[in-house]
Design an enzyme around this catalytic site. Structure first.
Site, PDB file in Angstrom:
ATOM      1  N   HIS A 129      15.631  42.316  49.960  1.00 28.94           N
ATOM      2  CA  HIS A 129      16.923  42.836  50.299  1.00 28.94           C
ATOM      3  C   HIS A 129      16.952  44.105  50.970  1.00 28.94           C
ATOM      4  O   HIS A 129      17.725  45.178  50.505  1.00 28.94           O
ATOM      5  CB  HIS A 129      17.687  42.627  49.164  1.00 28.94           C
ATOM      6  CG  HIS A 129      18.973  41.780  49.053  1.00 28.94           C
ATOM      7  ND1 HIS A 129      19.078  40.369  49.299  1.00 28.94           N
ATOM      8  CD2 HIS A 129      20.461  42.194  48.905  1.00 28.94           C
ATOM      9  CE1 HIS A 129      20.077  39.915  49.192  1.00 28.94           C
ATOM     10  NE2 HIS A 129      21.150  41.002  49.126  1.00 28.94           N
ATOM     11  N   ASP A 184      23.944  44.867  53.895  1.00 32.25           N
ATOM     12  CA  ASP A 184      24.608  43.484  54.060  1.00 32.25           C
ATOM     13  C   ASP A 184      23.955  42.851  55.313  1.00 32.25           C
ATOM     14  O   ASP A 184      23.427  43.417  55.850  1.00 32.25           O
ATOM     15  CB  ASP A 184      26.227  43.751  54.417  1.00 32.25           C
ATOM     16  CG  ASP A 184      27.106  42.627  54.159  1.00 32.25           C
ATOM     17  OD1 ASP A 184      26.625  41.681  53.504  1.00 32.25           O
ATOM     18  OD2 ASP A 184      28.230  42.588  54.952  1.00 32.25           O
ATOM     19  N   GLY A 185      24.136  41.518  54.949  1.00 31.36           N
ATOM     20  CA  GLY A 185      23.420  40.499  56.241  1.00 31.36           C
ATOM     21  C   GLY A 185      22.040  39.988  55.836  1.00 31.36           C
ATOM     22  O   GLY A 185      21.492  39.682  56.758  1.00 31.36           O
ATOM     23  N   VAL A 230      19.969  37.530  58.246  1.00 30.48           N
ATOM     24  CA  VAL A 230      18.613  37.836  58.867  1.00 30.48           C
ATOM     25  C   VAL A 230      17.594  36.929  58.401  1.00 30.48           C
ATOM     26  O   VAL A 230      16.730  36.667  59.349  1.00 30.48           O
ATOM     27  CB  VAL A 230      18.365  39.319  58.470  1.00 30.48           C
ATOM     28  CG1 VAL A 230      16.990  39.765  58.848  1.00 30.48           C
ATOM     29  CG2 VAL A 230      19.421  40.373  59.457  1.00 30.48           C
ATOM     30  N   ARG A 259      17.689  33.682  57.500  1.00 28.01           N
ATOM     31  CA  ARG A 259      17.795  32.430  58.101  1.00 28.01           C
ATOM     32  C   ARG A 259      17.704  32.470  59.439  1.00 28.01           C
ATOM     33  O   ARG A 259      17.018  31.285  59.878  1.00 28.01           O
ATOM     34  CB  ARG A 259      19.436  32.064  57.716  1.00 28.01           C
ATOM     35  CG  ARG A 259      19.446  31.408  56.368  1.00 28.01           C
ATOM     36  CD  ARG A 259      20.977  30.855  56.065  1.00 28.01           C
ATOM     37  NE  ARG A 259      21.858  31.722  56.243  1.00 28.01           N
ATOM     38  CZ  ARG A 259      22.397  32.554  55.342  1.00 28.01           C
ATOM     39  NH1 ARG A 259      22.135  32.660  54.090  1.00 28.01           N
ATOM     40  NH2 ARG A 259      23.612  32.987  55.518  1.00 28.01           N
TER      41      ARG A 259
END
Length: 351
Positions: free
Chosen positions: A197, A201-202, A206, A208
């Protein structure tokens, strides 16, 4: 990184149901070259549809939604010049990241690439991206009663950069050794990236978008023609549950990745089944539609009438032409001008 420390122990014994699924994936991969040679128009139409689905579905999984589907398609096709809100900005960002991986020479895989993809995701927002998290983060679930619960604890901010470099290096080494099936390696890479992680955020987006690139690079190009993100969105509860189950014990090398890998391989197998079905449907009824679409987008004058298209494409019925024009209108590629026999269709500029 953790999943790649001892691959032989972790995935050396592949469950029988996964073996069967991997065999089906390899068979599906072998059919792609044949389709590319014989049906380029069909694949072009499928790729356009998949691109729109991938951008909107992956964003929707994270709550980034543009309610107007026509406008969302226009943003994906880059025919909208002004983005109205944060959701539209992030939708455009995923489009840019996906297009970069599908149209550019993105290799080699490295930490810099992951940072660049994150930067693209937020390139249309005021906050920007492309930075590793500065503080520890926790992945939480928001319950129906308003309370929250911790889903899992990612890698600490202090260790993130080290873990990212180790993950990339170990994945590349495992890929070069060819001791394990490439789809399993991609699945493990995605699992480890999500547990690390690395961003505030995001992270899911990223993961996928890079999944598409790694699968395509490994010879599983179905992700260009059938949206893997849409398949995940259709089974989003299973997506999160299997990731959570496989993440348990990750920090101590005691996790079991097969819950996630079963899901991951089944989603990809479903994509190949959908691919075969859509190709068959297009071959049966869509070849003339492909000719109309190609003519309108690439060869027709900017302003055209139905009679002009009919003259350019003998043997294609007016009903088929109108069907394609209406779909292109919905996709934001053309717009009607006038009504009746004198009506024209205008191909919209791409900005």
């Amino acid at each position: 990184m953790r999943s790649f420390v001892d691959l032989d122990r972790l995935i050396g014994q592949v469950p029988a149901d996964v073996v069967v699924r991997l065999r089906d994936l390899d068979f599906g991969s072998g059919s792609e070259a044949l389709y590319r040679d014989q049906l380029p128009g069909v694949l072009s139409a499928l790729a356009h549809r998949a691109r729109v689905e991938s951008v909107t579905a992956s964003s929707a999984i994270e709550g980034v939604v543009v309610d107007d589907t026509v406008r969302a398609a226009r943003i994906v096709d880059d025919v909208t010049t002004r983005l109205r809100n944060r959701s539209e900005e992030e939708l455009a960002g995923y489009r840019d990241a996906l297009d970069y991986l599908f149209s550019e020479d993105w290799k080699p895989l490295n930490v810099g690439l992951l940072l660049h993809l994150h930067r693209l995701l937020y390139s249309h927002t005021a906050t920007g991206g492309g930075e590793i998290k500065a503080e520890d983060n926790v992945v939480i679930d928001r319950n129906a009663d308003g309370t929250t619960s911790t889903r899992f604890h990612p890698v600490s901010a202090r260790e993130t950069e080290f873990y990212l470099h180790e993950l990339v290096a170990r994945f590349q080494e495992a890929t070069e050794n060819s001791r394990h099936h490439p789809v399993l390696l991609v699945g493990l890479f995605v699992l480890d990236l999500l547990v690390i992680h690395p961003f505030e955020d995001g992270n899911g987006r990223v993961a996928r978008v890079v999944t598409n690139a790694l699968l395509s690079d490994s010879g599983y190009g179905v992700v260009r023609y059938v949206s893997l993100e849409q398949a995940i969105a259709n089974s989003v509860d299973a997506y999160y549950q299997t990731l959570l189950g496989a993440a348990r014990g990750w920090h101590t090398d005691e996790h079991d990745p097969w819950l996630w890998l079963r899901y991951f391989t089944e989603v990809l197998a479903t994509a190949y089944r959908n691919f075969s079905g859509r190709v068959a449907a297009q071959r049966a009824s869509g070849s003339k539609q492909d000719r109309v679409r190609d003519y309108v987008i690439h060869h027709a004058p900017t302003a055209m009438r139905l009679a002009d298209i009919r003259a350019a494409l003998p043997g294609v019925s007016d009903q088929t032409i109108r069907l394609v024009l209406n779909r292109l209108r919905d996709d934001g590629i053309v717009a009607p001008d006038g009504v009746g026999r004198s009506a024209a269709w205008i191909r919209l500029p791409r900005h």
